[in-house]
Design a protein around this motif. Structure first.
Motif, PDB file in Angstrom:
ATOM      1  N   ASP A 114       0.745  -1.073   0.090  1.00  0.00           N
ATOM      2  CA  ASP A 114       0.090  -0.042  -0.215  1.00  0.00           C
ATOM      3  C   ASP A 114       0.914   1.106   0.032  1.00  0.00           C
ATOM      4  OD1 ASP A 114      -1.833   1.960   0.326  1.00  0.00           O
ATOM      5  OD2 ASP A 114      -2.940   1.001   2.032  1.00  0.00           O
ATOM      6  N   ILE A 115       0.931   2.043  -1.067  1.00  0.00           N
ATOM      7  CA  ILE A 115       1.749   3.116  -1.258  1.00  0.00           C
ATOM      8  C   ILE A 115       0.901   4.510  -1.491  1.00  0.00           C
ATOM      9  CG2 ILE A 115       4.065   1.871  -1.633  1.00  0.00           C
ATOM     10  CD1 ILE A 115       3.190   2.423  -4.912  1.00  0.00           C
ATOM     11  N   GLU A 116       1.402   5.437  -0.969  1.00  0.00           N
ATOM     12  CA  GLU A 116       0.678   6.968  -1.139  1.00  0.00           C
ATOM     13  C   GLU A 116       2.048   8.097  -0.867  1.00  0.00           C
ATOM     14  OE1 GLU A 116      -2.404   9.783   1.166  1.00  0.00           O
ATOM     15  OE2 GLU A 116      -2.741   7.682   1.213  1.00  0.00           O
ATOM     16  N   ARG A 117       2.082   8.850  -1.992  1.00  0.00           N
ATOM     17  CA  ARG A 117       2.971   9.742  -1.886  1.00  0.00           C
ATOM     18  C   ARG A 117       4.459   9.204  -1.652  1.00  0.00           C
ATOM     19  NH1 ARG A 117       1.047  15.605   0.493  1.00  0.00           N
ATOM     20  NH2 ARG A 117       2.813  15.960  -0.746  1.00  0.00           N
ATOM     21  N   LYS A 126       8.588   8.055  -7.956  1.00  0.00           N
ATOM     22  CA  LYS A 126       8.260   7.081  -9.075  1.00  0.00           C
ATOM     23  C   LYS A 126       8.910   5.971  -9.215  1.00  0.00           C
ATOM     24  CE  LYS A 126       7.211  11.120 -12.307  1.00  0.00           C
ATOM     25  NZ  LYS A 126       7.453  11.714 -13.407  1.00  0.00           N
ATOM     26  N   SER A 127      10.064   5.809  -8.635  1.00  0.00           N
ATOM     27  CA  SER A 127      10.859   4.507  -8.673  1.00  0.00           C
ATOM     28  C   SER A 127      10.125   3.434  -7.898  1.00  0.00           C
ATOM     29  CB  SER A 127      12.305   4.785  -8.213  1.00  0.00           C
ATOM     30  OG  SER A 127      12.399   5.399  -7.031  1.00  0.00           O
ATOM     31  N   ILE A 128       9.442   4.012  -6.752  1.00  0.00           N
ATOM     32  CA  ILE A 128       8.851   2.899  -5.620  1.00  0.00           C
ATOM     33  C   ILE A 128       7.816   2.470  -6.420  1.00  0.00           C
ATOM     34  CG2 ILE A 128       7.645   2.937  -3.735  1.00  0.00           C
ATOM     35  CD1 ILE A 128      10.488   2.772  -3.253  1.00  0.00           C
ATOM     36  N   VAL A 129       6.880   3.515  -7.038  1.00  0.00           N
ATOM     37  CA  VAL A 129       5.716   2.952  -7.823  1.00  0.00           C
ATOM     38  C   VAL A 129       6.065   1.772  -9.025  1.00  0.00           C
ATOM     39  CG1 VAL A 129       3.838   3.652  -9.219  1.00  0.00           C
ATOM     40  CG2 VAL A 129       4.388   5.290  -7.428  1.00  0.00           C
ATOM     41  N   GLN A 130       7.117   2.355  -9.648  1.00  0.00           N
ATOM     42  CA  GLN A 130       7.646   1.448 -10.715  1.00  0.00           C
ATOM     43  C   GLN A 130       8.035   0.118 -10.159  1.00  0.00           C
ATOM     44  OE1 GLN A 130      10.959   2.820 -12.977  1.00  0.00           O
ATOM     45  NE2 GLN A 130      10.923   0.960 -14.347  1.00  0.00           N
ATOM     46  N   LYS A 180      -1.929  -7.938  -3.641  1.00  0.00           N
ATOM     47  CA  LYS A 180      -3.017  -6.917  -3.953  1.00  0.00           C
ATOM     48  C   LYS A 180      -1.935  -5.518  -3.778  1.00  0.00           C
ATOM     49  CE  LYS A 180      -6.851  -8.973  -1.674  1.00  0.00           C
ATOM     50  NZ  LYS A 180      -7.817  -8.908  -0.707  1.00  0.00           N
ATOM     51  N   LEU A 181      -1.962  -4.809  -4.747  1.00  0.00           N
ATOM     52  CA  LEU A 181      -1.241  -3.541  -4.654  1.00  0.00           C
ATOM     53  C   LEU A 181      -2.205  -2.279  -4.741  1.00  0.00           C
ATOM     54  CD1 LEU A 181       1.519  -1.822  -5.275  1.00  0.00           C
ATOM     55  CD2 LEU A 181       0.977  -2.215  -7.576  1.00  0.00           C
ATOM     56  N   ARG A 182      -2.071  -1.347  -3.611  1.00  0.00           N
ATOM     57  CA  ARG A 182      -2.957  -0.405  -3.714  1.00  0.00           C
ATOM     58  C   ARG A 182      -2.020   1.017  -3.886  1.00  0.00           C
ATOM     59  NH1 ARG A 182      -4.799  -2.392   2.103  1.00  0.00           N
ATOM     60  NH2 ARG A 182      -6.335  -4.114   1.506  1.00  0.00           N
ATOM     61  N   ILE A 183      -2.159   1.663  -5.001  1.00  0.00           N
ATOM     62  CA  ILE A 183      -1.436   2.865  -5.208  1.00  0.00           C
ATOM     63  C   ILE A 183      -2.566   4.096  -5.112  1.00  0.00           C
ATOM     64  CG2 ILE A 183      -0.089   4.006  -6.716  1.00  0.00           C
ATOM     65  CD1 ILE A 183       0.824   1.758  -7.947  1.00  0.00           C
ATOM     66  N   ALA A 184      -2.164   5.146  -4.443  1.00  0.00           N
ATOM     67  CA  ALA A 184      -3.076   6.315  -3.969  1.00  0.00           C
ATOM     68  C   ALA A 184      -3.125   7.073  -5.483  1.00  0.00           C
ATOM     69  CB  ALA A 184      -2.479   7.185  -3.285  1.00  0.00           C
ATOM     70  N   PRO A 185      -4.256   7.704  -5.710  1.00  0.00           N
ATOM     71  CA  PRO A 185      -4.545   8.511  -6.984  1.00  0.00           C
ATOM     72  C   PRO A 185      -3.580   9.497  -7.310  1.00  0.00           C
ATOM     73  CG  PRO A 185      -6.691   8.090  -5.857  1.00  0.00           C
ATOM     74  CD  PRO A 185      -5.668   7.366  -5.085  1.00  0.00           C
ATOM     75  N   GLY A 186      -2.852   9.512  -8.261  1.00  0.00           N
ATOM     76  CA  GLY A 186      -2.020  10.732  -8.683  1.00  0.00           C
ATOM     77  C   GLY A 186      -0.539  10.229  -8.384  1.00  0.00           C
ATOM     78  N   ASP A 187      -0.325   9.117  -7.827  1.00  0.00           N
ATOM     79  CA  ASP A 187       1.255   8.740  -7.648  1.00  0.00           C
ATOM     80  C   ASP A 187       1.555   8.055  -8.912  1.00  0.00           C
ATOM     81  OD1 ASP A 187       1.512   9.585  -5.056  1.00  0.00           O
ATOM     82  OD2 ASP A 187       1.622   7.661  -4.042  1.00  0.00           O
ATOM     83  N   GLY A 188       2.870   8.360  -8.887  1.00  0.00           N
ATOM     84  CA  GLY A 188       3.612   7.482 -10.207  1.00  0.00           C
ATOM     85  C   GLY A 188       3.405   8.468 -11.430  1.00  0.00           C
ATOM     86  N   ARG A 189       2.961   9.397 -11.418  1.00  0.00           N
ATOM     87  CA  ARG A 189       2.669   9.969 -12.828  1.00  0.00           C
ATOM     88  C   ARG A 189       3.885  10.682 -13.216  1.00  0.00           C
ATOM     89  NH1 ARG A 189      -3.127  12.990 -11.816  1.00  0.00           N
ATOM     90  NH2 ARG A 189      -4.516  10.901 -11.856  1.00  0.00           N
TER      91      ARG A 189
END
Length: 881
Positions: free
Chosen positions: A838-841, A844-848, A872-881
């Motif tokens: 579960d990631i938020e803020r 980009k490297s962590i999102v990738q 299960k992967l949860r990425i907060a909206p807007g992260d990793g753009r």
């Protein structure tokens, strides 16, 4: 059910005889006689519940017993209130008066109603022993639900998902399950799948069986066999029929639909006739009970979701205007609002659609729709056909009796409210709904009850705790209205919601308040209390105002003056400047929740509240001075506030064995003298100058402590400028600690070595700059039991791990990273066990990294997707753009 009410009164009488003999001198004999009669009544009720058919006559007898027990309870408690307040020379006379009143209530209330009930129960038919006291099946023909084919909206995506599961290859017969709350359309979805051309092409043999609540296994088997043969097999017994079904299903590619499976027992009977070796066979079941779904299948159940607002509006238009007419433009805004208020439940939309069809022909259609939009829930509850009530009633009647009051109690909370599971379960305990079980605490039993209601899809989980336990929950408005209707005075008199009408009066009228057992109020609280209601038998008063209420001095005594026998007082929205002294006269209180911005003292007089189990104080004060001797309060289990609790080390009381929660204790009060008085603490919070703990071994005496929260607070100094220098060594922590939370400690990452050596630690939450610094290298073999790691707000950049002598985090299944805006990498070793990320803020490297991990895990799992343990992967909206 009457038995819990009898048990509750029995427990109170037993406590009086053991713990408060000074208040009942002269009445011991009568109380012991009452105790004997209650024990006999309890045993009789439990036996009757298992042996008698529970029709309306049975329920009427139970209702009468419960009302008699309530009257006995009220009489006894009123006498005790008077005795506790009496300090004159006539004290002994008051005790003799108690003896007379106990004798009177025994002879005129308890015994007569019990005798009548025994005679009434004796005339009732016996239940089928195999049904364990279940309702007697009706002799009339079973009604098969109408299968909806027209105006079906919002199921295309759901159907595609389930069809994908059904068409996957498998090594053996596979079962797919659809679950959801009443009214969501499980049967409609299953029928849509049954009629889908893809399914009809894929499976040459399709079988639809409606199982139902009162299933007949012989009938189920015979209906399956009709698909294969016209031969009459009605003379065969159940086992022979099961063998025939298995033989016919052994080879063909078939899809068997089992609609409305209610119990695990029903599934076990069906499963016995299914050939597991047939890898071409599939079974699709629908159920309201999640436990049934898990029993039937290794695959995670498909949980049917709610309709989106757009879909809800589409369905409502179809119901009102059909496919031929369009909604008038001037009704669109109203219509969309009405559809939204139905909460995404198709059944609710269909019912409201039927009501709006009637309004469609009215002279002023817009005005009629406006009336509906003001209170959709009211129109749902007033539905002439009672469609929503009847479908929920099926689930309610299937509930064990010990769960029914717990379920209906959820109607006390305002609509669309996020309900704290901790608060709800403690309220159930205080209300007497929870009975002790061997080797389980009251809290554990209450949590099991909540889980059971969730599994039956009557309660929805809103948020989960780190370990997966329920943190908050909610109920759909349709279910809430059902609870309110069933709990009302006319039916069960469980509770009554106080409302102000458009005419400015209150409902129920102030004159009816004496008849109520429990009251909840959501608005106009001060107006109601200024009417000076009198509720001599009101046991609970819960206030849920959305806006804070500032009490004027003349309002403060209104609550204790109105309700002298309160057991539960939850009025958090009311802001007090100090603890209201008159509340200390409410000696029957078991649960109290108060608030005030500058509330900073618990007065000495609170020590007199010997029944108190839970104290919750909401305050902005940094410290909270406990002047009451909590060690004299034998029933106290939970003392909860965010302020630093200051407890006198000189307190003389010795009764702290029931204390489980102490949150948050001032660091200056952490010593063996305090902890030795609370040997059974399970949950402890500490706030203040934590450096004093480094050289103190007092925490180690708490061998039952499971949860510890440390908040570093050195006000008026700034914590970031004066970081905590270190932590206690591992042997100074509680030996069985499972959950640890740290906040604002600003520790260097090197101190994580200490936490890595805690052998039983399963959950670690690091919040608000608990640890700071660019580098963290995790030592090999550390954190052997850790399952959940939560890191929020840190400047960490590089996180590495040493894998010798063994890899760290061998059991880590959940990792939460929030506001870690500089972190560049996660140790790859975590991927082996991780199930939730579960990631938020984050960067980009962590999102990738997270998305690549997800792809790898999905590839490895292959056909295991959708089953237990999937990633299960949860990425907060807007992260990793």
């Amino acid at each position: 059910m009457a038995e819990p009410a009898v048990t509750f009164l029995l427990e109170n009488v037993q406590k009086l005889l053991v713990d408060h003999i000074n208040l009942i001198t002269g009445a011991e004999s009568e109380l012991r006689q009452l105790q004997n009669e209650l024990e006999l009544m309890k045993a009789f009720l439990m036996e009757s519940a298992n042996k008698r058919v529970k029709g309306e006559v049975f329920r009427q007898h139970e209702r009468q017993i419960r009302e008699a027990v309530y009257r006995a309870e009220d009489t006894l408690d009123a006498c005790l209130t008077q005795a506790a307040a009496e300090k004159s020379k006539s004290f002994s006379l008051r005790r003799l008066d108690l003896a007379k009143k106990v004798k009177t209530l025994r002879e005129q209330e308890v015994q007569p109603i019990f005798d009548r009930a025994r005679m009434g129960f004796a005339t009732l038919p016996m239940a089928d022993p195999s049904g364990a006291g279940a309702e007697k099946p009706k002799t009339e023909e079973k009604k098969i639900p109408l299968l909806r084919e027209d105006n079906v909206v919002g199921f295309d995506g759901e159907a595609d998902t389930v069809i994908k599961y059904l068409t996957e290859e498998s090594g053996e017969l596979e079962v797919i399950s659809i679950i959801g709350m009443p009214g969501l359309g499980k049967t409609t979805l299953a029928w849509k799948i049954y009629r889908d051309p893809r399914i009809q092409y894929e499976f040459p043999t399709l079988i639809w069986i409606y199982v139902s609540q009162e299933y007949n296994i012989r009938e189920v088997f015979l209906n399956i066999l009709k698909k294969f043969t016209q031969q009459d097999m009605s003379r065969l017994d159940e086992n022979e029929l099961a063998r025939k079904v298995k033989s016919y299903l052994e080879k063909p590619k078939f899809l068997l639909f089992m609609d409305d499976v209610w119990t695990g027992e029903a599934w076990s009977h069906i499963e016995a006739a299914l050939p597991k070796s047939n890898k071409f066979g599939k079974v699709l079941i629908t159920s309201r009970d999640e436990k049934v779904a898990w029993k039937a299948s290794k695959r995670e159940p498909h949980r049917l979701g709610f309709l989106e607002p757009k879909e809800s509006w589409e369905l409502l238009q179809l119901e009102v205007f059909s496919k031929l007419d369009e909604c008038p433009k001037d009704l669109e805004v109203l219509g969309k609002d009405i559809a939204k208020q139905c909460g995404g439940v198709p059944l609710a939309i269909v019912v409201i659609g039927g009501i709006l069809v009637e309004k469609f022909s009215s002279s002023d259609m817009k005005e009629a729709w406006e009336k509906v939009s003001v209170s959709v829930s009211t129109y749902l509850s007033n539905d002439k056909q009672k469609r929503t009530e009847n479908i929920i009633l099926l689930s309610y009647n299937k509930l064990p009796y010990n769960l029914r009051d717990c379920f209906l109690y959820l109607g006390m909370f305002p609509e669309d409210t996020e309900i704290s599971a901790w608060k709800l379960t403690r309220l159930w305990i205080a209300e007497g709904f929870i009975q002790q079980k061997l080797e389980k605490s009251l809290e554990e039993v209450a949590e099991e009850y909540l889980e059971e209601l969730i599994a039956r899809n009557l309660v929805m989980v809103d948020k989960n705790k780190a370990k997966g336990d329920v943190k908050t929950c909610r109920v759909h408005d349709m279910i809430r209205e059902f609870c309110k209707t069933q709990a009302a005075f006319a039916k069960q008199n469980l509770f009554q919601e106080v409302k102000k009408t458009t005419e400015g009066t209150f409902f129920p009228p102030i004159s009816d308040i004496p008849n109520s057992r429990r009251l909840c109020i959501h608005s106009y609280v001060v107006d109601f209390l200024r009417k000076k209601p009198k509720g001599p038998f009101v046991r609970s008063f819960l206030c849920f105002s959305k806006e804070p209420i500032i009490f004027q001095p003349d309002c403060v005594p209104l609550i204790p003056d109105a309700f002298s026998l309160l057991r539960v007082l939850d009025c958090n929205p009311i802001k007090f400047t100090k603890f209201p002294s008159k509340i200390t006269q409410l000696i029957h209180l078991r649960y109290i929740a108060l608030s005030g911005d500058q509330f900073n003292t618990l007065p000495e007089a609170v020590s007199k509240l010997w029944n108190l189990q839970t104290i919750r104080i909401d305050t902005l004060s940094r410290t909270f001075d406990i002047r009451a001797d909590i060690w004299k309060m034998m029933q106290l289990r939970h003392l909860k506030t965010k302020a630093a609790i200051i407890i006198s080390k000189e307190a003389k009381g010795k009764a702290g064995e029931n204390l489980q929660t102490l949150s948050r204790l001032s660091a200056q009060c952490c010593c063996e003298e305090v902890f030795n008085k609370a040997p059974n603490l399970k949950n402890l919070g500490i706030r203040g100058e934590l450096s004093t703990l480094s050289n103190d071994k007092s925490l180690a005496v708490l061998d039952r402590l499971q949860k510890l929260k440390l908040v570093y607070d050195v006000f008026p100094e700034v914590t970031s400028q004066h970081p905590l220098r270190g932590l206690p060594s591992p042997e100074k922590f509680p030996p069985n600690l499972k959950i640890l939370k740290l906040s604002c400690t600003f520790l260097d990452w090197k101190h994580m070595t200490t936490l890595g050596l805690l052998p039983s630690l399963e959950v670690l939450k690091l919040k608000e700059n608990a640890f700071m610094g660019k580098f963290w290298n995790v030592a090999g073999g550390s954190f052997p039991s850790l399952e959940v790691l939560h890191i929020a707000r840190t400047d960490l950049e590089f996180w590495t791990a040493t894998e010798r002598p063994s890899p760290p985090f061998p059991r880590l299944r959940c990792l939460v990273l929030k506001n870690c805006e500089k972190l560049e990498e996660i140790p790859s070793i975590l991927e082996n066990s991780l199930q939730i990320l579960d990631i938020e803020r984050v960067t980009k490297s962590i999102v990738q990294f997270a998305r690549e991990m997800e792809r790898r895990k999905q590839h490895i799992s292959g056909q295991q997707r959708g089953r237990r343990g999937g990633f299960k992967l949860r990425i907060a909206p807007g992260d990793g753009r």
